[in-house]
Design an enzyme around this catalytic site. Structure first.
Site: not given
Length: 644
Positions: A332, A537, A541
């Site tokens: 990410d 994080d 997610d």
């Protein structure tokens, strides 16, 4: 050593002294047997008892059974030899049990030391919490008894026992037990703090936000303590291997003891029972799978403990093993490769703004433009507004700002020091009918207008972490085939970050469902024995973390969602920890395979030598106890981790 281990040590010393003394006692026959039986029972009574209990419970084939059969057989064979006028095997029988107990003691001490090291490294469980009574006196209570919303006092040198918010006080916190980092963290009133940190300087009054059982320290300790429940495939293989291997060698030893003698009888030769029985007993001692059964779990345990000391929490040895085979790493962007904090990186006043006399010098014009934008945005809580105010660095007086109007999806207008200021995106400028500078930039552009004229723009970007580029390079050096970034940001910003870090692929403007689809595509692309890790994080997610082969939560200090969703949790914001975790996993697997190959190779050679009569009971002792000690010493290496 524990009391139990000290007791075993005393038994070893007594048995060894008695066995050595008996070498000089000139007796034979049953008296010799009776004398050797004393050290044998002193050192081996618990092994005989465990073997008998195993047989009674139907769990026959284990190392206790092998040692009991081999040593009892040696003692009985010694009596037989004594009656024939030959020297008995009493010393060898006692020696097998003696050295086996030495090996077991060494293994127990090694495991205990490993657990103690890990406990010391993860010594974050608080012993008490301080509650202030009406008279201002501090009372120490059990953290489990503290309810959410209670104000607790943490003095310098004490651990923060429960998650909460600082009500009063400024201090620095040592988070090394959680993150592996030695740099202290500054905290002040209004900021959140998590349990497990050590208060270094000032006194803090903290209002708790969770029960102790739900706090960060409890979740982390539970995670580490239960990591052994999820075994690696190698561990499961060794368990199954021992389940079939031990009965196989027992039946092989029985065949070795009986078949050659029967063949001799059929062929008219002397049966020579004693020769083949002692070879079978030697075969049993050699075959004991202690080295594998003990050292393999210890290797994984050491790897997980060593990682924990560096602020890397692995939920099971299966994930540690899988990490070693990772060839695809998907990141990410925000909060993972970038800081997730917007910062002003460029201020560009327009020529009209400069000509209007707002400031004579270019630097002064930039400061004035930034100040006007920050004033206009002063009442907004948007992250971009916060970054403008931080970049301005000046105190904004509410009396200087009036008529604030926030226009959803556009920006804000306000009267600042008598001037009409508008700050926002391109749509805001278009709605005001102003021509603005259309310049593609990797970041968020805030356009500013003053008194109906375009004044310039301010570029705000999400700053890349200092270690991100180094982390990508380290992963590629470790053998990762492909690094990918998935983000919901615009294409220009995403490609700028990817080029800056040297990523192999980038996909931008993705919704959460699009990220899952992208990971599905990459999973279909990878090889059968290759794993894909997703690094996020851990807060938004969760779907992607659970879909990847390995979910890695980055910067999860205090994040419940990260600890719950991920398989591996990196407790700080340093992406280099992922490369370190991969290095730890590969070292652990290397040690495991070294132990497997070494143990099986030595045992195979010694089994063949024992079967043909070239290996005696002393070689058998080395093949069992010696190999186990060497394998355990090798396994302990997994605890030592170089973080650099």
């Amino acid at each position: 050593m524990t009391k139990k281990q000290k007791k075993v040590l005393y038994r070893i010393i007594i048995a060894a002294v008695l066995m050595a003394a008996l070498q000089f006692v000139p007796v034979t026959g049953y008296l010799r047997f009776a004398l050797y039986l004393v050290p044998y029972l002193i050192i081996g009574y618990d092994i005989l008892r465990k073997a008998a209990l195993g047989i009674s419970h139907g769990e026959v084939f284990d190392e206790n059974f092998l040692m009991a059969v081999a040593t009892v057989g040696a003692m009985l064979l010694g009596i037989y030899n004594e009656t024939k006028g030959l020297e008995g095997e009493f010393a060898e029988g006692v020696a097998v049990m003696l050295f086996y107990q030495i090996g077991e003691l060494f293994q127990a001490v090694a495991v205990g030391k490993s657990r103690k090291n890990i406990s010391a490294l993860m010594d974050i469980r608080p012993d008490y919490a301080n509650i202030e009574d009406e008279d201002g006196n501090l009372e120490q209570v059990d953290p489990d008894d503290v309810e959410p919303g209670t104000v607790i006092v943490v003095q310098p040198g004490e651990k923060v026992p429960i998650d909460g918010v600082v009500e009063e006080g400024d201090s620095t916190l040592n988070t090394s037990a959680l993150t592996g980092e030695s740099v202290p963290r500054e905290v002040r009133a209004g900021e959140e703090v998590i349990s497990g940190c050590v208060n270094l300087t000032g006194l803090l009054r903290i209002r708790t936000t969770k029960e102790f059982g739900e706090s960060t320290v409890s979740k982390i300790l539970d995670l580490v303590e239960n990591s052994s429940m999820k075994k690696a495939r190698t561990e499961n293989f060794i368990t199954k291997f021992a389940r079939y291997y031990t009965p196989a060698v027992c039946y092989s030893a029985l065949a070795l003891a009986v078949i050659p003698s029967l063949v001799n009888l059929i062929m008219g030769n002397p049966a020579d029972w004693s020769t083949w029985v002692i070879r079978a007993l030697t075969f049993l001692v050699i075959s004991c799978p202690c080295a594998l059964v003990i050292s393999i779990p210890l290797s994984f345990f050491g790897g997980i403990g060593g990682a924990s000391a560096c602020g890397i929490l692995v939920k099971g040895s299966n994930y540690l093993e899988a990490l070693a085979q990772t060839k695809y790493v998907v990141f990410d962007k925000t909060g993972t490769l970038t800081k997730g904090v917007f910062q002003v990186t460029q201020v560009c006043p327009s020529p009209e703004f400069m000509a209007a006399g707002f400031a004579k010098a270019a630097e002064a014009a930039k400061e004035r433009l930034l100040e006007l934008a920050a004033c206009a945005e002063s009442y907004s809580g948007h992250p971009i507004s916060k970054s403008l105010k931080e970049a301005c660095g000046k105190e904004i007086h509410p009396s200087h700002v009036s008529d604030v109007e926030e226009i959803s999806g556009h920006g804000v207008t306000a009267t600042v020091e008598g001037m009409k200021v508008a700050a926002g995106n391109a749509r805001l400028m278009e709605s005001l009918g102003l021509a603005y500078e259309k310049k593609p930039q990797a970041g968020t552009i805030v356009h500013v207008a003053v008194d109906g004229r375009y004044a310039g723009y301010i570029l705000i970007t999400d700053v890349v972490k200092e270690q991100s580029g180094e982390a990508i390079a380290a992963l590629k050096a470790a053998g990762v085939k492909k690094t990918v970034m998935l983000t919901g940001d615009g294409k220009l910003t995403a490609e700028h970050v990817a080029a800056q870090l040297g990523l192999d692929e980038v996909r931008s403007e993705l919704l959460p469902a699009d990220k899952v689809a992208a990971v599905e595509e990459l999973l279909a692309e990878k090889g059968v024995k290759e794993n894909l890790a997703f690094v996020g994080d851990g807060i938004n997610d969760a779907p992607v973390l659970s879909r990847a082969d390995i979910g890695v939560a980055m910067g999860a200090l205090g994040s419940d969602a990260a600890i719950e969703a991920a398989d591996i949790v990196l407790m700080d914001d340093n992406p280099m920890k992922l490369a370190l975790a991969m290095r730890i996993s590969r070292k652990c697997l290397r040690v495991v395979y070294e132990n497997i190959v070494f143990a099986l190779a030595v045992k195979a050679i010694c089994l063949v030598l024992g079967a043909v009569g070239l290996a005696n009971m002393w070689i058998a002792i080395f093949a069992d106890v010696g190999v186990m000690v060497l394998a355990v010493l090798n396994a302990i290496r997994c605890l030592k981790v170089k973080a650099d």
